[in-house]
Design an enzyme around this catalytic site. Structure first.
Site, short mmCIF file in Angstrom:
data_model
loop_
_atom_site.label_atom_id
_atom_site.label_comp_id
_atom_site.label_asym_id
_atom_site.label_seq_id
_atom_site.Cartn_x
_atom_site.Cartn_y
_atom_site.Cartn_z
N VAL A 72 0.85 -1.20 0.00
CA VAL A 72 0.00 0.00 0.00
C VAL A 72 0.88 1.24 0.00
O VAL A 72 1.90 1.30 0.70
CB VAL A 72 -0.91 0.01 1.25
CG1 VAL A 72 -1.68 1.32 1.34
CG2 VAL A 72 -1.87 -1.17 1.22
N CYS A 73 0.47 2.25 -0.78
CA CYS A 73 1.11 3.56 -0.72
C CYS A 73 0.04 4.62 -0.82
O CYS A 73 -1.15 4.33 -0.73
CB CYS A 73 2.16 3.71 -1.83
SG CYS A 73 1.46 3.76 -3.49
N ALA A 74 0.43 5.85 -1.05
CA ALA A 74 -0.55 6.94 -1.05
C ALA A 74 -1.46 6.90 -2.27
O ALA A 74 -2.69 7.02 -2.15
CB ALA A 74 0.16 8.29 -0.97
N GLU A 76 -0.68 4.69 -5.37
CA GLU A 76 -0.54 3.46 -6.16
C GLU A 76 0.84 3.21 -6.71
O GLU A 76 1.33 2.07 -6.68
CB GLU A 76 -1.56 3.41 -7.31
CG GLU A 76 -1.48 2.18 -8.19
CD GLU A 76 -2.42 2.24 -9.37
OE1 GLU A 76 -1.93 2.30 -10.52
OE2 GLU A 76 -3.66 2.23 -9.15
N MET A 100 -4.07 4.71 -0.84
CA MET A 100 -4.88 5.17 0.28
C MET A 100 -5.93 6.18 -0.17
O MET A 100 -6.96 6.34 0.50
CB MET A 100 -4.00 5.76 1.37
CG MET A 100 -3.12 4.73 2.07
SD MET A 100 -4.05 3.45 2.96
CE MET A 100 -4.68 4.38 4.37
#
Length: 375
Positions: A72-74, A76, A100
């Site tokens: 997971v990141c901010a 993609e 996110m």
């Protein structure tokens, strides 16, 4: 190994079904500690992306080989690249499409229960933000309460259910998320209701929502009755639906109570908050099921993914409802407040109709966890 792409809906199913998941979150440490994807059986490893630019070999020992791994990141991009590196190292990995940002926006509609004469009540759970919206359905008609800004979700759901949206309510002028209420009303011809004490600065038309307002949905006598319940805001209003459910807005939650400070008037509103919680609500039936407009922690979710609990149980278990000393109560709800919601002043301006930011700006304004509660 090939890399899978998971949607926010896929992750939501893991949360609601109480399944195991290992999350490698590659955002910065402060972002992860402030807000993450919560699940009852989720495990986490937070390694910022910039520490993995030279490869993932140094963290492979920390990643399980017998569980599903989601990166997971901010937004993609970083998670896709790290998931590719994990796959090249022989691990089965997936990444969250949209990151996110997408998680913050996803809504999961869940049926709460049946209503008199074949009606239904649905809760729309925004797992990434803690927001809860509602749709009451009866005989081809629907009412929506505390809709978030993703209007198409509600319009599409009403279409699937073959019902016409006739009424839209906001329990108060929201400060932690942008309301979709008046936009849904404009798109459907529905009547939009807002408490007038919260609406002194709004620049659009609305129907005043006052104590004792009763709106019938369909022909099966499912009344949505309003109860003035100030404290979170001066206009906060609750609803009793079908004599079974108490929709409390941001006044009372399952594990906490509403904060009175988001309009800068905590000292003025704390007495209203206490009177609502300790007098007005105690005049209601203990058997009413409390359905709030937010949840704060994952443990507030029931086994089916809904958020709700009998009022009588909350009187017994919720700490905020059991502070006998008024001075202590005042101190707790004015001196020990969590950080204020991200961009809450600007969000209030949007909900007043005074500014209309672009969609990307609205997304950034809402990023972060629910911060409407005192716990």
């Amino acid at each position: 190994m090939s890399v899978q792409q998971w949607s926010a809906a896929d992750v939501a199913k893991k949360v609601i079904n109480n399944e195991e998941l290992f999350i490698l979150d590659v955002r910065n440490v402060d972002a992860f500690e402030d807000w993450k994807i919560d699940g009852h059986k989720f495990e986490y490893l937070n390694i910022p992306y910039f520490e993995l630019l030279d490869g993932v070999e140094g963290i492979l020992a920390k990643i399980p080989t017998d569980k599903e791994v989601l990166v997971v990141c901010a937004k993609e991009g970083s998670s896709m690249m790290v998931a590719d590196m994990l796959a090249e190292a022989g691990l089965k990995a997936a990444y969250l499409a949209g990151g996110m940002k997408t998680w913050s926006e996803y809504l999961e509609p869940i049926k709460v229960g049946n209503l008199t004469g074949g009606g239904e009540l649905y809760q729309f759970v925004r797992l990434g933000k803690g927001c809860l919206s509602y749709m009451v359905i009866s005989e081809g008609e629907a009412a929506i309460i505390d809709a978030v800004r993703f209007t198409e979700v509600f319009l599409n759901f009403a279409s699937e259910k073959n019902v016409k949206i006739k009424h839209v309510f906001d329990t108060h002028l929201h400060a932690d998320h942008i309301s979709g209420g008046r936009h849904i009303a404009a798109a459907t011809g529905a009547t939009y209701y807002l408490p007038p004490k919260d609406a002194e600065e709004v620049v659009y038309d609305y129907e005043p929502l006052v104590d004792g307002t009763t709106v019938q949905i369909g022909a099966s006598n499912i009344d949505v009755g309003a109860i003035y319940s100030p404290g979170h805001t001066i206009g906060s209003t609750s609803f009793v639906v079908d004599s079974k459910y108490l929709l409390t807005g941001d006044i009372l939650f399952i594990d906490s109570i509403g904060r009175p400070d988001l309009a800068g008037l905590a000292e003025d509103w704390v007495e209203d908050l206490r009177e609502t919680l300790y007098k007005r609500y105690r005049e209601l039936s203990d058997d009413l099921v409390v359905l709030p407009a937010h949840f704060m922690i994952i443990h507030e979710l029931n086994e089916d993914g809904t958020v709700g609990k009998r009022l009588g149980e909350l009187f017994a278990e919720n700490h905020g409802l059991n502070i006998e000393d008024e001075v202590t109560f005042r101190s707790i709800v004015t001196d020990n407040l969590p950080p204020q919601p991200n961009a809450y002043q600007e969000i209030r301006q949007v909900n007043m109709g005074k500014i209309t930011p672009a969609q990307d700006e609205q997304t950034e304004m809402e990023i972060g966890p629910n911060r409407c509660a005192v716990r």
